[in-house]
Each structure stands twice: as structure tokens, then as C-alpha cells.
Enzyme design. Structure first.
Site, PDB file in Angstrom:
ATOM      1  N   ASP A  94       1.041  -1.418   0.098  1.00 34.74           N
ATOM      2  CA  ASP A  94      -0.210  -0.182   0.267  1.00 34.74           C
ATOM      3  C   ASP A  94       0.741   1.579   0.169  1.00 34.74           C
ATOM      4  OD1 ASP A  94      -2.892  -1.113  -0.090  1.00 34.74           O
ATOM      5  OD2 ASP A  94      -2.561  -1.449   2.001  1.00 34.74           O
ATOM      6  N   ASP A 151      -7.148  -5.360  -4.425  1.00 32.00           N
ATOM      7  CA  ASP A 151      -6.709  -3.965  -3.980  1.00 32.00           C
ATOM      8  C   ASP A 151      -5.108  -2.835  -4.171  1.00 32.00           C
ATOM      9  OD1 ASP A 151      -7.853  -5.180  -2.332  1.00 32.00           O
ATOM     10  OD2 ASP A 151      -7.784  -3.826  -0.517  1.00 32.00           O
TER      11      ASP A 151
HETATM   12  N1  GLY Z   1      -6.874  -1.910   0.958  1.00 27.92           N
HETATM   13  C1  GLY Z   1      -7.713  -2.056   2.346  1.00 27.92           C
HETATM   14  C2  GLY Z   1      -9.308  -2.511   2.324  1.00 27.92           C
HETATM   15  O1  GLY Z   1      -9.559  -1.280   1.919  1.00 27.92           O
HETATM   16  O2  GLY Z   1      -9.624  -1.785   3.726  1.00 27.92           O
END
Ligand code: GLY
Length: 369
Positions: A94, A151
Site C-alpha cells: 500500500d 486492492d
Molecule cells: N485496502 C484495504 C481496504 O480497502 O480496506
């Protein structure tokens, strides 16, 4: 005369001009609002994956009116985020969300050289998570070496950006290898996407799907659907590979079919009627992806669906009080509560609703590219 979305954007500027002062006074990176006050992430401190959305929101507002207060607040938080390079252990795939939308946005809007360097640093960290058998590793837990998640499609933009900046094709190549794996392993025949797939880290062979933040194994976590929709759209915008556009359109068709009559978004499209939960972040993310798809294809249904989603949020789920932090309500981090909360405010909901409105107003600086 300003239209509805322009008027709302002005309300957002008013709300965050005021509540950014509360954030600066508290010295934290706002994660969500509780009892009308910003609180920091209870997970991994400033290294939590959501830290880039607050500065991203500040940069969206700075782009709209060049008000110094938003630049100052964005940079306050960027310093906290770049400190996390040294801590390192919390950083995972992330870093795309965290640094492209903070330092990358800073460079995009101000040409600040240190911000560019910090964004390249983050891209190198993301490259370091690539397993040459075909995927970018999601998390750091030693038992999850083979895990990749949908994600991550959003984080690939950081790699494409780095190749454009440096002229080095390796970053973009890694991004397309991961996107091709996602196309093959995450996209289901009905246009929905899986959240977590585990691969054998030695061979790349698919091991199994895991349940993630949705209701159960094999169901449709709506935010995952939104990450897939917007993520494949961005992959197409970066790589111009028609297979990514086709994937985005299939995911969009499935998402649109599940928009509730009131324009809000269920947390999981397969959740039981007896345990209904809403996740408005999913709707806000999907609205952004749908607006981009509309721009790419000219298909009006995408823009109409984006407006249905945004109107649902504006009609029912926004807190406009200037003294209470947090704008978008009814956000749910995870169907089965992981401690982050259910039907609450979380700042990335505020961010994506603001981005969607900027797109509808034609003023979006497009921080993802
Ligand atoms: N990327 C983690 C979420 O969307 O909670």
C-alpha cells in the site's frame, strides 16, 4: 450559477479548512472521526495504509483553489509519512496509496524535487515486493508470503508513474506482470473479483482463495469490487492494454447491477438480508472509476451510474457540520468488524467522495497518474 456538485465542493472546502486546523493541532494523521473529532489509526500508527488519503484530500482542495492552508497541512502529514521509510516494518504494497497520493501529488502540483524523490523511494519499495513468479506480495506476515490482493491494482499506478519519471521500464513491467496475474486469477466469470489469492511463492502456482473483508469465501466484498473497477481502469490508462479496459468494464457492469435503489452500497453484494451493512467508501471509489471509464469510452451509463452513487451519498450520508470532523458516514472497514468500525466515518471515504466530485466538476488534478 454553480450547479449542485460545485456548491457541494465549496461546502467540502469550508468543512476541511476548519477541520484541518483540528488535525494540525492534534499532530496526528486523521484516520477517522469519532465523536466529531479526528483520531489516529489504532493500527501501526503513521505506517497504516490509509495515511496518504488525508494529504491527498488536502491536495485535491489545494488544486481547486490554491489555498495555502491545504498545502501546509498536506506537507505536515507528508513529513510524518516519510519518517515511516526509516521505520519500514509497517510498509507493504500500500505504499502506492500512501505516497503517490501524498508526495506524488505534491510533486505533481508544486514540482517539489524532494517530493519526487520520496515518491520514487516508495516506488522502489513496491518493486522490492515483487515475486518474479508473477505477483506483488501484499502483506508482511511471514505466513502470508504468497498472498496477493485485488486492492493492489490501485498501487500499480505508482510503478507506472516511476517508469515515466525515470525512463526505466522495469517498474511498468512489474506492474503489467502483476496486472496480468490479477486478470487471470482474480477476475471471475460473473464480472466480480476475489479479494485474496494465495500463490505458491516458489512456483507462482495458485494455492487457494481466502476470505477477506467481505462476508465469506467466494462472496463479493464491494470495496474489493471498487478497487478492481478503478484499478483495472487505471491499468488501462497507464498501459493502454485493451484487456484491462475490458476487465474494468466487466467489473463495472457487475457493480452497477448491485447499486442499491437509494444509491448507497452494500458492504458485500452477497451479504445476508438478516445482517445488512453499508460501505459508502465502495460507492465513492466506484464513482471515481466510472467517471474515468466514461471519459475513456464515452458510454453515458457510466457517468449516470457515478451520479447515482454520488447523489445517494450527498442525499443521505454527509455530515456538513463545520465543528465536527468527518464528512462521509456509513463507511465500513470490514464486514466482520476488525476494530476499525462499522457505519462510521473513515477518511478515505471523504477522499474518494471529494475526488468523485472534482471529476464531476471537471477540476480533478488526477493524482493517480
Ligand atoms: N485496502 C484495504 C481496504 O480497502 O480496506
Amino acid at each position: 450559477m454553480p450547479g449542485r456538485y460545485e456548491e457541494v465542493f465549496q461546502k467540502i472546502q469550508d468543512k476541511f479548512r476548519r477541520t484541518a486546523v483540528f488535525a494540525a493541532e492534534s499532530g496526528i494523521i486523521p484516520y477517522k472521526s469519532e465523536n466529531g473529532r479526528w483520531i489516529a489509526s489504532p493500527f501501526d500508527g503513521n505506517g497504516w495504509w490509509t495515511g496518504g488519503f488525508w494529504p491527498a484530500l488536502m491536495w485535491q482542495l489545494y488544486a481547486a483553489g490554491r489555498e495555502e492552508c491545504f498545502l501546509k497541512e498536506a506537507r505536515r502529514v507528508e513529513a510524518l509519512l516519510t519518517d515511516e521509510f526509516r521505520v519500514f516494518r509497517h510498509l507493504n504494497h500500500d505504499v502506492g496509496f500512501m505516497y503517490l497520493l501524498s508526495c506524488g501529488a505534491d510533486f505533481k502540483l508544486t514540482s517539489d524535487e524532494q517530493a519526487r524523490t520520496d515518491t520514487l523511494h516508495a516506488a522502489s519499495l513496491l518493486m522490492g515486493r515483487f515475486n518474479p513468479v508473477g505477483y506483488i506480495r501484499a502483506w508482511n506476515n511471514p505466513s502470508q508470503v504468497g498472498y496477493a490482493i485485488i486492492d493492489c491494482m490501485m498501487n500499480l499506478s505508482l510503478l507506472f508513474w516511476a517508469s515515466r519519471q525515470t525512463g526505466d521500464p522495469r517498474f511498468a513491467r512489474v506492474a503489467t506482470i502483476h496486472a496480468d496475474t490479477a486478470l487471470k486469477e482474480f477476475l471471475r466469470p460473473d464480472g466480480s473479483v476475489s479479494h485474496i489469492i494465495e500463490f505458491d511463492p516458489g512456483t507462482g502456482r495458485r494455492v487457494r482463495e481466502h476470505p477477506g473483508q467481505g462476508y465469506a469465501l467466494g462472496t463479493q466484498w464491494s470495496r474489493g469490487q471498487a478497487w478492481g473497477l478503478y484499478g483495472f481502469t487505471l491499468a488501462y490508462m497507464n498501459a493502454r492494454d485493451g484487456r484491462y479496459l475490458e476487465a474494468a468494464q466487466r467489473i463495472a457492469a457487475n457493480f452497477i447491477a448491485h447499486i442499491r435503489p437509494d444509491g448507497l452500497t452494500d458492504c458485500d453484494f452477497c451479504q445476508p438480508d438478516t445482517e445488512k451493512r453499508i460501505d459508502n467508501i465502495a460507492g465513492a471509489i466506484a464513482a471515481c472509476g466510472l467517471m474515468e471509464l466514461h471519459g475513456l469510452t464515452g458510454v453515458d451509463a457510466y457517468a449516470e451510474s457515478a451520479r447515482r452513487l454520488v447523489d445517494g451519498l450527498l442525499d443521505r450520508c454527509c455530515d456538513w457540520s463545520l465543528d465536527r470532523c468527518g464528512m462521509l458516514t456509513h463507511c465500513t472497514a470490514s464486514y466482520h468488524d476488525d476494530g476499525a468500525g462499522r457505519h462510521t466515518n473513515i477518511t478515505y471515504g471523504d477522499y474518494f467522495l471529494t475526488e468523485a466530485l472534482a471529476k464531476l466538476n471537471g477540476t480533478d488534478p488526477m493524482l493517480w497518474l
